[in-house]
Design a protein around this motif. Structure first.
Motif, PDB file in Angstrom:
ATOM      1  N   PRO B  95      59.207  -6.744 -55.060  1.00  9.54           N
ATOM      2  CA  PRO B  95      59.418  -5.290 -55.114  1.00  9.54           C
ATOM      3  C   PRO B  95      60.007  -4.757 -53.800  1.00  9.54           C
ATOM      4  N   THR B  96      60.847  -3.729 -53.910  1.00 11.96           N
ATOM      5  CA  THR B  96      61.605  -3.258 -52.755  1.00 11.96           C
ATOM      6  C   THR B  96      60.716  -2.916 -51.555  1.00 11.96           C
ATOM      7  N   LEU B  97      59.714  -2.058 -51.805  1.00 10.38           N
ATOM      8  CA  LEU B  97      58.876  -1.625 -50.678  1.00 10.38           C
ATOM      9  C   LEU B  97      58.220  -2.804 -49.987  1.00 10.38           C
ATOM     10  N   LEU B  98      57.711  -3.725 -50.803  1.00  8.22           N
ATOM     11  CA  LEU B  98      57.057  -4.900 -50.241  1.00  8.22           C
ATOM     12  C   LEU B  98      58.060  -5.734 -49.446  1.00  8.22           C
ATOM     13  N   SER B  99      59.271  -5.860 -49.968  1.00  9.01           N
ATOM     14  CA  SER B  99      60.243  -6.679 -49.217  1.00  9.01           C
ATOM     15  C   SER B  99      60.586  -6.027 -47.887  1.00  9.01           C
ATOM     16  N   VAL B 100      60.643  -4.682 -47.877  1.00  6.48           N
ATOM     17  CA  VAL B 100      60.932  -4.021 -46.603  1.00  6.48           C
ATOM     18  C   VAL B 100      59.818  -4.318 -45.603  1.00  6.48           C
ATOM     19  N   PHE B 163      60.760   3.959 -55.597  1.00  3.78           N
ATOM     20  CA  PHE B 163      59.955   4.840 -56.453  1.00  3.78           C
ATOM     21  C   PHE B 163      60.751   5.265 -57.690  1.00  3.78           C
ATOM     22  N   GLY B 164      61.482   4.315 -58.240  1.00  2.71           N
ATOM     23  CA  GLY B 164      62.218   4.596 -59.468  1.00  2.71           C
ATOM     24  C   GLY B 164      63.488   5.403 -59.262  1.00  2.71           C
ATOM     25  N   PHE B 165      63.762   5.773 -58.011  1.00  3.71           N
ATOM     26  CA  PHE B 165      64.995   6.532 -57.781  1.00  3.71           C
ATOM     27  C   PHE B 165      66.082   5.612 -57.225  1.00  3.71           C
TER      28      PHE B 165
END
Lengths: 252, 343
Positions: B95-100, B163-165
């Protein structure tokens, strides 16, 4: 307070300090004097952890602090000023004093960096104390100026405020009066008395004899890295060995 | 009387300041709308987005070099590690946030690895060592183990989804980058106004005095480097999603030099210096690009501007302004017969 026991340090065969013994008593001003090159600053540097002595021990309140690194010596409660001013010249005057308080402020990295409530409180107190110290040395109106922009004598005072910031047990002043005018010297005299009243013990190296004679309770004289004499200002000023060291041997 | 007039002038100054801030915020918020009405608005917005990314990177560099006094000529290395780490992780389905977050940990660890030996180096030795880090990382991207970076072909980057955006348009990226830049500047401010930050700055001005203030110099040099690297790496992540394509060439040594120039031109060791520098240098580059046949002279002009800047404003634009302010202040205090306490 501080006990120096048979301190010896060689620099490549040159004996810088040779079997120096001295004791700094609580709540007193102890002065260390001697001709140029006698090894006064070298003794300071060994106390402050810049040099490690070859032999001998240094005790602070009975605790062996020989060979600690400078920042550890500061954490034990000894701070100092320098003969050649070493300020954080790009930082503001008050920030210099706040850096001096380093050992007393919030220690948790995250709380500190993200300004938690406890950090903000300790910071508030630190600012208050820093302003008080700047008032003591008479520089509060320059609190926000870059330290490097002040006049030479004023920079010395910032160093003194910075050294006093963590309320040290012992403060080492290395020629505090150098570069000061008469008025500043008189202020310094008074200031040192007030530092003693604040509960900090003072050890100073100084060339200005009028200041030393005025302010010191006990004077140690060293010459060529060795103990020469110890006593009250009056005793020292009448000691023939001291007079000889300063004025030279009469050879006719 | 004098007191009151002083009070009034200071309150007037406050009104100016507040209205200035309100105006700046309004302009910042409406910029994409304004650009929408302009002929080449999309291009302007795109350039502004790059300015934001470079501001964050050179602000990060500023923490290490401008504030903590350690030169870093390998900024592009951390920039690229941040970019590649997020993209590779995202491509692997994290997931994006986790990868960041993970990528920033990778950058932090990488920064720490280089900081430990670097904290012992000074001056040109540090410059050489950081240059080497930059080169090594760039070579590793070109010939990567297992080809995870797709080597010289580079990688295309899908639009960022948070967040889906989906941050696909320049306008949406603009707002994201605006907020991120503001947060980075805020963080830098908070960092510098903390015990840790002050200790880092102290080690820049005098290693000896910092030691005698109880500061473990090595430890704080490492902290400054790691914080700096994470910020540069974060800028790298944003760059990847703005540029939508990353390759070893995008992160060549020129990027390191660019971050350094931005910081120096704007004013190293000042909060808004890197932003000013990023604006100036990006604009200069874009303007020069627009001139026909300017190709060969572009780098020359660029170098010339930096040379002039180093000669006449060694502290950069921002440094020169604050210098002027303090000089004026002191003159005023002395003229007022104020207790100059002349030595």
């Amino acid at each position: 307070m501080l006990k120096i026991d048979h301190l010896t340090l060689h620099f490549e065969g040159l004996v810088a300090t040779d079997d120096i013994c001295m004791e700094v008593e609580d709540h007193k001003v102890t002065a260390l004097i001697g001709p140029n090159g006698a090894g006064k600053t070298t003794i300071f540097n060994q106390i402050a952890g810049v040099y490690k002595p070859d032999e001998g021990k240094i005790y602070l309140d009975g605790e062996d602090i020989t060979g600690l690194r400078p920042f550890e010596v500061c954490q034990k409660g000894i701070t100092r000023t320098y003969q050649v001013i070493k300020l954080f010249s790009g930082m503001s005057v008050i920030d210099n004093v706040l850096v001096g308080m380093h050992t007393k402020l919030e220690r948790n990295f995250w709380q500190d960096v993200f300004h938690s409530r406890s950090m903000r409180e300790s910071e508030k107190e630190a600012f208050k104390k820093a302003h008080e110290l700047l008032e003591l040395v008479g520089l509060d109106q320059y609190a926000d100026h870059p330290a490097g922009s002040l006049a030479y004598g004023q920079q010395r005072l910032v160093e003194i405020a910075r050294a006093l910031a963590p309320s040290p047990k012992l403060v080492l002043f290395d020629e505090p009066a150098a570069g000061m005018n008469l008025k500043e010297k008189n202020d310094l005299n008074e200031m040192i008395r007030r530092i003693i009243d604040m509960g900090t013990t003072v050890l100073l190296v100084e060339h200005d004899m009028s200041l030393v004679m005025n302010v010191a309770d006990i004077i140690y004289v060293i010459n060529s890295g060795q103990n020469l004499a110890k006593g009250s200002p009056k005793e020292i000023s009448e000691d023939p060995a001291v007079i000889e060291a300063y004025l030279g041997r009469g050879e006719i | 009387m004098e007191e009151r007039s002083k009070e009034r002038s200071s309150s007037r100054k406050n009104i100016y300041r507040i209205s200035g801030i309100v105006l700046a915020v309004l302009i910042a918020l409406l910029l994409p709308v304004i650009c929408g009405f302009l002929e080449s608005g999309a291009y302007y917005l795109n350039v502004i987005n790059y300015i934001f990314v470079y501001t964050i990177a050179s602000t990060g560099l500023n923490v290490m070099t401008g504030y903590s006094g350690q030169i870093n000529l390998g900024g592009a290395a951390y920039f690229s590690v941040g970019a590649y780490a997020v993209v590779i992780l995202c491509n692997a389905g994290v997931p994006t946030l986790l990868s960041v977050v993970l990528a920033m940990l990778v950058v932090a660890f990488f920064g720490f690895l280089t900081a430990v030996p670097a904290a012992k180096l000074k001056y040109h030795f540090l410059a050489l060592a950081t240059t080497a880090v930059g080169e090594v990382v760039n070579n590793l991207l070109t010939v990567s183990p297992g080809g995870i970076t797709n080597d010289t072909h580079g990688m295309f980057v899908k639009a960022l989804v948070l967040f889906g955006f989906k941050f696909k348009s320049d306008a949406s990226l603009y707002y994201l980058l605006l907020i991120m830049t503001a947060l980075c500047l805020l963080f830098t401010w908070a960092f510098l106004h903390s015990r840790t930050g002050r200790a880092c700055v102290a080690t820049r001005d005098s290693v000896d005095a910092a030691g005698s203030c109880g500061i473990d110099v090595r430890q704080y040099k490492i902290i400054a480097t790691v914080v700096s690297c994470v910020m540069i790496g974060f800028a790298g992540f944003l760059f990847a999603y703005l540029n939508r394509y990353i390759s070893p060439d995008t992160f060549a040594a020129g990027k390191s030099t660019m971050f350094m120039s931005m910081m120096m031109l704007g004013g190293s060791g000042t909060l808004f210096g890197p932003f000013l520098g990023a604006v100036l240098i990006t604009l200069i580059m874009e303007l020069l690009r627009g001139i026909q046949g300017s190709g060969p002279y572009m780098q020359l002009t660029y170098g010339f501007i930096l040379l002039i800047e180093m000669m006449f404003m060694p502290q950069g634009v921002s440094g020169a302004i604050s210098d002027y302010k303090y000089k004026k202040d002191r003159r005023r205090m002395e003229a007022a017969g104020g207790d100059g306490k002349d030595a």
